[in-house]
Design an enzyme around this catalytic site. Structure first.
Site, PDB file in Angstrom:
ATOM      1  CE  LYS A  70     -79.890 -31.891  73.987  1.00 32.80           C
ATOM      2  NZ  LYS A  70     -78.969 -31.661  72.855  1.00 32.80           N
ATOM      3  CG  ASP A 106     -75.211 -31.093  72.761  1.00 27.42           C
ATOM      4  OD1 ASP A 106     -74.606 -32.168  72.619  1.00 27.42           O
ATOM      5  OD2 ASP A 106     -76.393 -31.022  73.153  1.00 27.42           O
ATOM      6  CB  SER A 130     -86.162 -22.735  66.935  1.00 27.27           C
ATOM      7  OG  SER A 130     -87.470 -23.288  67.017  1.00 27.27           O
ATOM      8  N   GLY A 132     -83.493 -27.031  71.789  1.00 26.27           N
ATOM      9  CA  GLY A 132     -82.288 -26.971  72.601  1.00 26.27           C
ATOM     10  C   GLY A 132     -81.015 -27.194  71.815  1.00 26.27           C
TER      11      GLY A 132
END
Length: 272
Positions: A70, A106, A130, A132
């Site tokens: 990502k 998302d 921590s 994507g």
């Protein structure tokens, strides 16, 4: 699935280290139901730069992007839209005549689910991770009015800046946290992952939560979701996230917005 694929059939794909059949079945179900000349295929690339070049060079219409790509795709696309730029994480690429546009559905899916489940924004929130997905979750929470938060991440290099960006605290471990809303945004509990049978935090931390949100979509009932339900703690599951974000991706790829009932049927089919 289409009974015949021609030279005019448009291809959409997903890029993931551990691809499942969920997205493939979801998208292909809707292509078939809506009579769209598209087909969807999942890939596990070993060369992400080559994969993105392939999207451009082969005219692939769109790509879903999952862990761990990502953030890696950020310098490989042409246009970062607000949802991806704000959190520096991409989960959707749309190819418009060779120009690669990047989005993050998302973020919107998490925002919508917080509303749908009527989660109280005054609750203190603990986000585990921590990467994507954690970026999308943390941004969605802060922009939804959750002002009291902690990011728990072993990697201080990524965890502390993420927490600071949204006015949250950073902790290296969950310790004796008492979260109101506990969110797992790591692969812990994911089928096929090294820690597929584990909780992302100690049992006592989960037991102290008022609401548990696990973004892991496979399996539908992760160890975290199963434990929370055993304690009668309300849960939001990763399969809810994946269905909503996939519906948003579908609209970006095709220009067609499926109805909620169509999304429900596609989601059920994807897991059958």
């Amino acid at each position: 699935m289409l009974s015949r694929i021609t030279k005019d059939t448009r291809l959409c794909i997903s890029l993931s280290a551990r691809p499942s059949n969920i997205g493939t079945r979801f998208h292909n179900y809707l292509y078939d139901e809506l009579g769209l000349d598209f087909v969807y295929k999942a890939f596990a690339p070993t060369d992400i730069e080559g994969a993105i070049a392939g999207i451009r060079g082969l005219g692939i219409r769109g790509a879903g992007v999952s862990m761990p790509f990502k953030e890696a795709v950020l310098p490989l696309v042409d246009v970062l839209h607000d949802s991806a730029r704000a959190i520096e994480s991409v989960n959707t690429i749309v190819n418009d005549d060779g120009a690669l546009h990047a989005y993050n559905t998302d973020y919107q899916a998490v925002t919508d689910l917080l509303v749908a489940h009527d989660v109280d924004s005054s609750l203190p929130v603990t986000i585990i991770g921590s990467g994507g997905m954690a970026k999308a979750v943390t941004a969605a929470l802060r922009h939804s009015g959750f002002t009291d938060g902690v990011v728990v991440a072993r990697n201080e290099r990524t965890g502390r800046p993420l927490a600071r960006k949204y006015g949250y605290e950073w902790h290296a471990d969950a310790g004796a946290a008492s979260p109101g809303l506990l969110v797992n945004a790591t692969p812990v509990g994911m089928a096929g992952a090294p820690e597929s049978d584990r909780l992302p935090v100690p049992e006592e931390v989960v037991a102290a939560a008022s609401v548990v949100f696990d973004v892991v979509a496979v399996p539908a009932e992760t160890p975290l979701v199963r434990f929370a339900r055993s304690r009668n703690i309300p849960v939001i599951t990763g399969d809810e996230v994946i269905a909503l974000q996939a519906a948003l991706q579908f609209a970006l790829y095709t220009g067609v917005t499926p109805t909620p009932d169509q999304v429900r049927r596609a989601s059920e089919y994807s897991r059958s």
